[in-house]
Scaffold this active site. Structure first.
Site, PDB file in Angstrom:
ATOM      1  CE1 TYR A 147      -4.382   0.869  -0.390  1.00 53.58           C
ATOM      2  CE2 TYR A 147      -4.415  -1.281   0.887  1.00 53.58           C
ATOM      3  CZ  TYR A 147      -4.940  -0.237   0.107  1.00 53.58           C
ATOM      4  OH  TYR A 147      -6.380  -0.092  -0.216  1.00 53.58           O
ATOM      5  CD  GLU A 179      -4.919   5.220   0.598  1.00 52.00           C
ATOM      6  OE1 GLU A 179      -4.724   5.868   1.605  1.00 52.00           O
ATOM      7  OE2 GLU A 179      -5.753   4.555   0.228  1.00 52.00           O
ATOM      8  CG  ASP A 192      -7.055  10.120 -24.866  1.00 50.09           C
ATOM      9  OD1 ASP A 192      -5.990   9.340 -24.885  1.00 50.09           O
ATOM     10  OD2 ASP A 192      -8.009   9.756 -24.340  1.00 50.09           O
ATOM     11  CB  THR A 222      -3.887   3.691 -22.131  1.00 55.86           C
ATOM     12  OG1 THR A 222      -3.469   3.778 -23.467  1.00 55.86           O
ATOM     13  CG2 THR A 222      -5.224   3.872 -21.914  1.00 55.86           C
ATOM     14  CE  LYS A 230      -6.050   2.083 -26.176  1.00 57.33           C
ATOM     15  NZ  LYS A 230      -6.303   3.028 -24.980  1.00 57.33           N
ATOM     16  NE  ARG A 275      -6.359  -3.519 -20.010  1.00 58.59           N
ATOM     17  CZ  ARG A 275      -6.294  -3.685 -21.285  1.00 58.59           C
ATOM     18  NH1 ARG A 275      -5.635  -4.532 -21.970  1.00 58.59           N
ATOM     19  NH2 ARG A 275      -7.175  -2.843 -22.080  1.00 58.59           N
TER      20      ARG A 275
HETATM   21  N1  DSN Z   1     -11.166   1.107 -25.695  1.00 56.83           N
HETATM   22  C1  DSN Z   1     -10.030   1.432 -26.305  1.00 56.83           C
HETATM   23  C2  DSN Z   1      -9.892   1.202 -27.463  1.00 56.83           C
HETATM   24  O1  DSN Z   1      -9.990   0.154 -28.023  1.00 56.83           O
HETATM   25  O2  DSN Z   1      -9.501   1.987 -28.334  1.00 56.83           O
HETATM   26  C3  DSN Z   1      -9.638   2.945 -25.776  1.00 56.83           C
HETATM   27  O3  DSN Z   1      -9.650   3.064 -24.361  1.00 56.83           O
END
Ligand code: DSN
Length: 412
Positions: free
Chosen positions: A45, A47, A191, A217, A220, A226
């Protein structure tokens, strides 16, 4: 039973090995990312932030978080990073909450034109808490019309302009967005979730140079665990963001995931990563070109990144939902996707979205993607011919067998 859980994970591993993964938001992480994410850091933990925690025993997780922040800032050439967001959605929520009041106006691209749920969809907290207005892509080219964005921005005077998309295959001009935002006195947020790996490799304009704040994110094209990150060059903004992420919207950070993010940022600074991203883009062009030769209609008529959006309704008179299921049955995984001005719903759709990041990680080269395009074409035009589909399944299996993955990993 615990054994059953591991049996299911092993089944998923086999599914990953035996299918062609074309979901544009997925990838295969390195063994080091996997090792960090599966580490004993999950027990801790923490925080708060390094040196300002609400728990004892944080000396090593402080080092981990500092290493992740340091690597993120070096990778994207930015001053400040928050590496705690559990996802891209929570990163986006943190930015809205840090910079805006409920009901403030945001200008973004809508989901059906290529945006994201958290860019103002009615069913997302974003659309419920803020007053979103959307810019469209041009009907003819399906590309962003910056004059139209400027016109809307000047008319609507939003507090924040959001650039970035989940299904847009062309370069985005963040400098132009910055100028528009400055003209109407709005914050610019980007984003970059889909293209973060391409940005990291220097193959797309870096939004950190132009935006007040950038979210992403990490799983990708960036090929990490993730999770989410927030980047900015503005000291006042990072202070607000940090307070909003914790204690505003999250509790304890996931230190094992933050360690895996640090590994991914380091990996993204290697020359191999740049070569990888060049291949991702090149493979997307091949996939796109061969699909076009096979008679498919591609939204924007091409691609500059890892993503190809196919109008299956116009090409083969199937809905996206049908095309996704038909391809699934021969071992090709992709997702149905709205296309600009789509008359259907997100559950039906007129398109499918294909991405090349995951299979490029598996070592697919140009000729493999050309073969994938031909398989997709044959499959979607002969979906009621069992003999042809059986033959296509064998071609998919051969491609998978020729490019094994995670042979070292076992859950049995
Ligand atoms: N849901 C994702 C995508 O597939 O593009 C984006 O967060």
């Amino acid at each position: 039973m615990v054994e059953r859980i591991f049996e299911i994970i092993e089944n998923e591993k086999k599914r990953q090995q035996n299918t062609i993964e074309l979901i544009a938001s997925e990838n295969f992480v390195s063994l080091n990312v996997l090792k960090a994410q599966g580490s004993i850091l999950t027990n801790k933990y923490a925080e708060g932030y390094p040196k300002k925690r609400y728990y004892g025993g944080c000396m090593f997780v402080d080092e981990i978080e500092n290493a992740a922040i340091d690597a993120a800032t070096r990778l994207f050439g930015v001053k400040y990073a928050n590496v705690q967001p559990h996802s891209g959605s929570s990163a986006n929520m943190a930015v809205y909450r840090a910079l805006l009041k409920k009901g403030d106006k945001i200008l973004s691209m809508s989901l059906d034109e290529g945006g994201h749920l958290t860019h103002g969809h009615d069913l997302s907290f974003s659309g419920q808490d803020y007053n979103f207005i959307h810019y469209s892509v041009e009907k003819e080219t399906c590309q962003i019309n910056y004059d139209e964005v400027r016109r809307l921005a000047m008319k609507e005077k939003p507090r924040l302009i959001l650039a970035g998309a989940s299904a847009y295959s062309r370069k985005i001009d963040f400098e132009e967005f910055r100028d528009i935002a400055r003209s109407c006195g709005a914050y610019l947020m980007v984003d970059m979730a889909h293209i973060a790996g391409i940005v990291a490799a220097g193959l797309h304009q870096n939004p950190c140079k132009y935006a007040d704040v950038v979210t992403s994110t990490t799983h990708k094209t960036l090929r990490g665990p993730r999770g989410g990150i927030i980047l900015t060059n503005n000291e006042q903004i990072i202070k607000k963001i940090n307070k909003t992420v914790f204690p505003g919207i999250q509790g304890g950070p996931l230190m094992h995931v933050i360690a895996a993010k640090a590994v991914c940022f380091e990996e993204a600074m290697t020359p191999e990563f740049i070569k990888y991203q060049k291949k991702v883009i090149n493979n997307a062009k091949i996939l796109c070109d061969v699909l076009k030769l096979e008679g498919f209609k591609i939204i924007t008529n091409g691609t500059d990144n890892h993503l190809v959006l196919v109008d299956v309704k116009k090409s083969v008179n199937l809905t996206g939902k049908e095309a996704e299921e038909i391809l699934d049955n021969i071992g090709i995984t992709c997702n149905k996707n709205m296309i600009p001005y789509d008359p259907t719903t997100p559950f039906i759709t007129s398109g499918i979205r294909l991405g090349t990041a995951a299979m490029t990680t598996r070592g697919f080269v140009e000729k493999d993607f050309a073969e994938v395009a031909k398989i997709i074409s044959a499959c979607l035009t002969n979906y009621d011919n069992k003999k042809i589909l059986d033959d296509l399944k064998l071609r998919v299996q051969k491609l998978c067998d020729d490019h094994p993955i995670y042979e070292e990993v076992s859950y049995e």
